[in-house]
Design a protein around this motif. Structure first.
Motif, PDB file in Angstrom:
ATOM      1  N   GLN A  75    -158.521  -4.496  -0.349  1.00 60.62           N
ATOM      2  CA  GLN A  75    -158.157  -3.092  -1.275  1.00 60.62           C
ATOM      3  C   GLN A  75    -157.007  -3.129  -2.162  1.00 60.62           C
ATOM      4  N   GLU A  77    -155.240  -1.631  -4.256  1.00 58.01           N
ATOM      5  CA  GLU A  77    -153.974  -1.435  -4.517  1.00 58.01           C
ATOM      6  C   GLU A  77    -153.255  -2.173  -3.534  1.00 58.01           C
ATOM      7  N   ASP A  78    -153.555  -3.486  -2.752  1.00 56.03           N
ATOM      8  CA  ASP A  78    -152.288  -5.050  -2.715  1.00 56.03           C
ATOM      9  C   ASP A  78    -151.943  -5.024  -3.403  1.00 56.03           C
ATOM     10  N   TYR A  80    -150.943  -4.599  -7.028  1.00 59.72           N
ATOM     11  CA  TYR A  80    -150.109  -4.399  -7.538  1.00 59.72           C
ATOM     12  C   TYR A  80    -148.646  -3.928  -6.319  1.00 59.72           C
ATOM     13  N   SER A  81    -148.540  -4.910  -5.573  1.00 61.50           N
ATOM     14  CA  SER A  81    -146.968  -4.542  -4.922  1.00 61.50           C
ATOM     15  C   SER A  81    -146.258  -6.105  -5.027  1.00 61.50           C
ATOM     16  N   TYR A 129    -151.897   3.514 -12.532  1.00 60.82           N
ATOM     17  CA  TYR A 129    -150.765   4.425 -12.321  1.00 60.82           C
ATOM     18  C   TYR A 129    -151.563   5.803 -11.770  1.00 60.82           C
ATOM     19  N   SER A 131    -153.227   6.302  -9.392  1.00 60.02           N
ATOM     20  CA  SER A 131    -153.967   6.183  -8.243  1.00 60.02           C
ATOM     21  C   SER A 131    -152.795   6.369  -7.051  1.00 60.02           C
ATOM     22  N   SER A 132    -151.130   6.191  -7.584  1.00 65.23           N
ATOM     23  CA  SER A 132    -150.726   6.587  -6.096  1.00 65.23           C
ATOM     24  C   SER A 132    -148.879   7.264  -6.970  1.00 65.23           C
ATOM     25  N   GLU A 133    -148.315   7.482  -5.982  1.00 63.67           N
ATOM     26  CA  GLU A 133    -147.172   8.061  -6.598  1.00 63.67           C
ATOM     27  C   GLU A 133    -145.768   6.962  -6.552  1.00 63.67           C
ATOM     28  N   GLU A 134    -146.127   5.720  -5.740  1.00 63.05           N
ATOM     29  CA  GLU A 134    -145.275   4.468  -5.704  1.00 63.05           C
ATOM     30  C   GLU A 134    -145.605   4.005  -7.089  1.00 63.05           C
ATOM     31  N   MET A 136    -145.816   0.801  -9.523  1.00 62.52           N
ATOM     32  CA  MET A 136    -146.986  -0.111  -9.564  1.00 62.52           C
ATOM     33  C   MET A 136    -146.731  -1.356 -10.292  1.00 62.52           C
TER      34      MET A 136
END
Length: 462
Positions: A75, A77-78, A80-81, A129, A131-134, A136
């Motif tokens: 995934q 999105e992983d 971007y942490s 940016y 793609s998520s509320e968090e 990144m």
């Protein structure tokens, strides 16, 4: 004597010594402790991270493929942490790069206008940016020394456009790696996979017969050294330790095998074995015969030369394949020597066909990418050093007493041998420029040698 394939050596003490020497060197140069490591080629493992943490390193960086393997997930999105790993010797923070974003800067944006490249990069950040509320974190890491020579104006125009675009978008903030862990709390990883940013594994340095043989010789030499180490004075031991540290450098194993190419491979091979030979020379011991036998089996000349000319040719210089037979009997050499799989996207010229008659040298290239808007310097090293400039930026053909060229489907060139003092052999290389910036040198490190009179005897047959 134990067969070298059965030898198993623990080099962990050397790994720690390499780490400590790197930290010491950094402190000497920057007058402060290093905070984190970018390991060579982004290569990490749990043992390596434990070693870093034990020596006070707070973070390390690697590639997205290592994260995917560690999480057993793909995934995106992983990425971007931020992450952390408890090594047992301390917790170390981790970032894993966005390979796509990093490689676009490293290998692609140099070939398109700076403003367009910057806009594309920022558009990709906007997609992440949205793609998520968090918040990144987008880690971008690339070889710092390799990319900019291929950019117009050494990348200045691209950076100017990029940072201008970043500054005009309030949702983007540039931060250092250390700041990223403050902005976004690290997620703990239970496991960290081993590997590098090349394929997410370590195959670049082991697995091929040549690479394995290098490690086996290194291990066998170390086993011998352990056997006679106590006989030696401390100063000799220190000198030998330095030889082992040098021989453990990753570049030796990079050039073994068939995944990377350099015309200096045989020299790298000889130098690697020389450092192992030095262990015995310093200890005043007989050098084992296997250290004199080359590991590398293919020489530069053979790997560049595909075929020698078999007939005299006098093709029509029109940029098209007018007839199959006009280049029949031409020789062929590779111009892509020195380029690895990672940077093959930068190759414009891959192979060269060549031939000759009494008056001219003929060259033919089918470009890998369009040469429109480029200029090409053809350098000759013969009785005198000279070059021909082909201005494809402003024209597709030119003809004079010295040379003629036409660029259509092919780039075909005729060079007057007498005007350029080209005799029996000539070394040749190409430099491709885009607005004065060099975008390829072919071959990368050294010219290729052409035999110009290899088949002139054929002119006398009826």
């Amino acid at each position: 004597k134990t067969p070298i394939a059965e030898i198993s050596v623990d080099f962990s003490s050397y790994a720690e010594l390499h780490t400590q020497k790197a930290i010491k060197y950094y402190k000497e140069k920057f007058k402060k402790e290093p905070v984190g490591f970018w390991p060579a080629e982004g290569a990490i493992s749990e043992k390596a991270l434990t070693l870093f943490a034990k020596n006070g390193i707070g973070y390390a960086c690697s590639d997205e493929e290592i994260l995917f393997k560690s999480l057993n997930s793909d995934q995106r999105e992983d990425i971007y942490s931020t992450y952390s790993y408890d090594t047992g010797e301390g917790v170390i923070n981790l970032l894993f790069r966005d390979k796509v974003a990093s490689d676009l800067i490293g290998f692609t944006y140099s070939n398109i206008p700076a403003k367009q490249a910057a806009q594309d990069f920022v558009a990709r950040l906007k997609t992440i940016y949205d793609s998520s509320e968090e918040e990144m974190v987008v880690p971008v890491f690339l070889d710092g020394e390799n990319a900019w020579e291929y950019y117009p104006n050494n990348g200045y125009d691209f950076f100017t456009e990029l940072y201008s675009a970043i500054n005009s978008n309030s949702y983007i903030e540039t931060v250092t790696v250390e700041e990223a862990f403050v902005k976004k709390s690290p997620k703990p990883l239970a496991h960290v996979a081993s590997g590098s940013w090349i394929g997410g594994n370590l195959n670049t340095w082991m697995g091929h017969r040549e690479k394995n043989q290098g490690w086996e010789l290194l291990g066998a030499t170390y086993e011998d050294y352990v056997g006679f180490k106590d006989e030696l004075e401390i100063s000799v031991q220190n000198s030998i330790e330095k030889e082992f540290l040098i021989a453990q450098g990753s570049d030796w194993f990079w050039w073994y095998g068939d995944d990377h190419y350099t015309h200096l491979a045989n020299e790298f091979d000889a130098l690697f074995r020389k450092h192992l030979q030095n262990v015995y020379t310093l200890a005043k011991k007989e050098i084992p015969e296997e250290l004199f036998a080359p590991i590398k089996k293919v020489t530069q000349d053979n790997s560049l030369l595909a075929r020698v000319p078999s007939a005299v040719i006098s093709p029509t210089i029109d940029g098209d394949e007018s007839s199959f037979y006009e280049w029949f009997g031409a020789g062929k050499v590779s111009l892509s020597g020195g380029y690895s799989v990672m940077d093959s996207s930068d190759i414009y010229l891959k192979d060269l066909e060549y031939g000759t008659d009494k008056q001219n040298l003929y060259l033919k290239i089918k470009p890998e990418k369009s040469l429109r808007g480029k200029s090409i310097e053809i350098h000759f090293i013969s009785e005198k050093t000279s070059f021909v400039l082909l201005d494809l930026e402003n024209q597709n053909s030119d003809k004079s007493e010295e040379f003629e060229f036409v660029y259509e489907d092919y780039l075909e060139i005729s060079i007057n041998k007498e005007k350029f003092a080209l005799d029996k052999t000539v070394e040749i290389y190409f430099v491709i420029k885009s607005q004065e910036a060099i975008v390829q040198r072919a071959p990368l490190h050294k010219g290729v040698e052409l035999e110009l009179d290899a088949c002139l005897d054929a002119m006398w047959y009826i």
